[in-house]
Design a protein around this motif. Structure first.
Motif, PDB file in Angstrom:
ATOM      1  N   GLU A 215      38.451  52.410  47.249  1.00 51.18           N
ATOM      2  CA  GLU A 215      37.050  52.715  47.571  1.00 51.18           C
ATOM      3  C   GLU A 215      36.288  53.212  46.335  1.00 51.18           C
ATOM      4  OE1 GLU A 215      36.515  55.920  50.459  1.00 51.18           O
ATOM      5  OE2 GLU A 215      34.556  56.086  49.434  1.00 51.18           O
ATOM      6  N   LYS A 216      36.926  54.104  45.565  1.00 48.12           N
ATOM      7  CA  LYS A 216      36.228  54.707  44.415  1.00 48.12           C
ATOM      8  C   LYS A 216      36.015  53.721  43.263  1.00 48.12           C
ATOM      9  CE  LYS A 216      36.266  59.022  45.948  1.00 48.12           C
ATOM     10  NZ  LYS A 216      35.067  59.720  46.366  1.00 48.12           N
ATOM     11  N   THR A 217      36.864  52.715  43.185  1.00 46.11           N
ATOM     12  CA  THR A 217      36.755  51.823  42.015  1.00 46.11           C
ATOM     13  C   THR A 217      36.054  50.498  42.333  1.00 46.11           C
ATOM     14  OG1 THR A 217      38.913  50.820  42.434  1.00 46.11           O
ATOM     15  CG2 THR A 217      38.893  52.733  40.970  1.00 46.11           C
ATOM     16  N   ASN A 218      35.689  50.298  43.600  1.00 48.97           N
ATOM     17  CA  ASN A 218      35.125  48.972  43.922  1.00 48.97           C
ATOM     18  C   ASN A 218      33.746  48.742  43.302  1.00 48.97           C
ATOM     19  OD1 ASN A 218      33.418  50.278  45.619  1.00 48.97           O
ATOM     20  ND2 ASN A 218      34.255  49.443  47.516  1.00 48.97           N
ATOM     21  N   SER A 219      33.137  49.821  42.782  1.00 49.56           N
ATOM     22  CA  SER A 219      31.832  49.651  42.119  1.00 49.56           C
ATOM     23  C   SER A 219      32.008  49.277  40.638  1.00 49.56           C
ATOM     24  CB  SER A 219      31.032  50.942  42.231  1.00 49.56           C
ATOM     25  OG  SER A 219      31.782  51.996  41.665  1.00 49.56           O
ATOM     26  N   VAL A 220      33.257  49.266  40.162  1.00 41.33           N
ATOM     27  CA  VAL A 220      33.495  48.929  38.747  1.00 41.33           C
ATOM     28  C   VAL A 220      33.922  47.464  38.659  1.00 41.33           C
ATOM     29  CG1 VAL A 220      34.784  49.507  36.646  1.00 41.33           C
ATOM     30  CG2 VAL A 220      34.276  51.300  38.316  1.00 41.33           C
ATOM     31  N   PRO A 221      33.033  46.583  38.184  1.00 41.01           N
ATOM     32  CA  PRO A 221      33.395  45.163  38.141  1.00 41.01           C
ATOM     33  C   PRO A 221      34.654  44.921  37.316  1.00 41.01           C
ATOM     34  CG  PRO A 221      31.061  45.484  37.631  1.00 41.01           C
ATOM     35  CD  PRO A 221      31.688  46.848  37.668  1.00 41.01           C
ATOM     36  N   SER A 243      32.746  50.300  30.630  1.00 39.46           N
ATOM     37  CA  SER A 243      33.056  50.941  31.922  1.00 39.46           C
ATOM     38  C   SER A 243      34.435  51.596  31.958  1.00 39.46           C
ATOM     39  CB  SER A 243      32.975  49.906  33.052  1.00 39.46           C
ATOM     40  OG  SER A 243      31.711  49.323  33.074  1.00 39.46           O
ATOM     41  N   LYS A 250      36.892  58.378  37.181  1.00 36.38           N
ATOM     42  CA  LYS A 250      37.047  58.280  38.641  1.00 36.38           C
ATOM     43  C   LYS A 250      38.513  58.490  39.035  1.00 36.38           C
ATOM     44  CE  LYS A 250      33.401  54.823  39.284  1.00 36.38           C
ATOM     45  NZ  LYS A 250      32.442  55.268  40.286  1.00 36.38           N
TER      46      LYS A 250
END
Ligand SMILES: O=P(O)(O)OC[C@H]1O[C@H](O[C@H]2O[C@H](CO)[C@@H](O)[C@H](O)[C@H]2O)[C@H](O)[C@@H](O)[C@@H]1O
Length: 368
Positions: A215-221, A243, A250
């Motif tokens: 969940e926490k890393t899904n915003s990091v392409p 990034s 995170k």
């Protein structure tokens, strides 16, 4: 004196082979080393061990430097430095006869890392396949020697890549060990039952952290979280370098809530695992014991690996004064291994020579 130091007539051949390997060594491309590497103060590619210890639990910037260094493809290399590295860590192919000489009268046991050793490093961890040739060679190896795969991966996943039931598998950095389900030599003892999972109580925690990290890393392409059963991997090979810092931050924030877990690094991957005293070196010792070689001088373990995590196994071999460690690397790295191979295709060549030597040295009774 350890096996690695025995002076024999073959040493002369070895020196000739080393000299040949030096004169054949290519000049590496000029440096494109990130400045941060210099700050690490250690050897190229491998931050100094003490520094690595200090990195655990320190600022994220230090981690970023270390992340940059985790998969060096090009190094600042003076010819002299490369030569001296080769001198201390000769090619295992060039000193093959010396290795065989040192193993005389002992039982060779083969330990192999998977990624970067048996399969080439690729961008998608789910596509790290071995070649057919490697698989055939591995089958030959297992026919003649007890053989184990020792990997950071989930045991089932690595089995699906290798698909050889006659091997031992130590997954999750050695925290999930299982013996062969098919024996190549039924007469010589049966270790099918061997199963050891020293971190089994961590399973629920690892699953919980896996979900949080997803969940926490899904915003990091490009970031990818891999569940390796008793360990987790957060891959940053496909993440834009800008990034890396936010990603590492995170991960560290999540782990602050789980002091029973620790963070280490592999090749463009952050690895989360139980903070227990267990690693690939301990797995190697466990397997030697399971094979009946705990206090024996009659064994000659050969461990081949490319990763920082394999250093724990190289260290164990050094301190036992038994067998040899072979680092798979094209570039100089700080290592406790004695010898080197450049890449998985050289690993395949080395293993094939081992099979050929064993075949030719096994006396087959002639029929009358
Ligand atoms: O102990 P190993 O067998 O070397 O496993 C260590 C990690 O290997 C895998 O990641 C590495 O290989 C991938 C495929 O080539 C590559 O994409 C990645 O960048 C490398 O770090 C595996 O996916 C990890 O889970 C293991 O921890």
């Amino acid at each position: 004196m350890t096996n690695q130091n025995v002076v024999t007539p073959e040493v002369i051949n070895t020196l000739i082979a080393v000299a040949a390997s030096i004169s054949n060594s290519q000049v590496l491309p000029t440096a494109t080393v990130p400045e941060s590497l210099a700050l690490l103060g250690g050897f190229w590619g491998f931050p100094h061990k003490n520094l690595m210890k200090r990195l655990e639990g320190t600022k994220v910037n230090a981690w970023i430097d270390s992340m940059r260094a985790s998969s060096p493809t090009r190094v600042k290399s003076e010819i002299q430095e490369k030569r001296s590295w080769i001198l201390y860590h000769p090619s295992a192919l060039n000193v093959f006869d010396q290795i065989i000489y040192n193993s005389k009268g002992k039982k060779i046991v083969v330990f192999l890392d998977y990624d970067g050793t048996l399969s080439p490093i690729v961008t998608d961890p789910d596509k790290a396949f071995m070649t057919r040739k490697m698989r055939a060679t591995l089958k030959g190896i297992a026919r003649h020697f007890p053989t184990a795969i020792v990997t950071g991966r989930c045991r089932d996943k690595v089995y699906n890549f290798v698909k050889l039931a006659e091997l031992y598998y130590a997954g999750s950095h050695g925290m999930d060990i299982k013996g062969p389900t098919k024996s190549q030599s039924p007469k010589k003892g049966n270790n099918k039952g061997v199963l050891f999972q020293p971190a089994s109580q961590f399973l629920p925690m690892i699953d919980e952290v896996y979900k949080i990290l997803l969940e926490k890393t899904n915003s990091v392409p490009g970031a990818k979280v891999e569940n390796n059963k008793f360990c987790l991997s957060v891959h940053f090979r496909c993440v834009d370098e800008k990034s890396w810092a936010p990603l590492a931050e995170k991960v560290k924030l999540v782990l602050n809530e789980y002091p029973q877990l620790r963070l280490t690094q592999g090749r463009k991957v952050l690895e989360i695992r139980p903070a227990i005293k267990w690693d690939k070196g301990k797995a190697l010792e466990f397997l030697l014991k399971a094979l009946g070689y705990e206090n024996s001088d009659d064994v000659f373990p050969i461990y081949i690996g490319d990763d920082r995590t394999d250093e724990d196994a190289f260290k164990v071999l050094r301190s036992r004064g038994q067998g040899i460690g072979i680092l798979v690397s094209r570039v100089p790295k700080e290592t406790d291994a004695s010898y080197t191979l450049q890449d998985p295709s050289e690993v395949e060549q080395f293993l094939r020579r081992l099979v050929e030597w064993k075949r030719s040295s096994t006396v087959t009774p002639t029929s009358v």
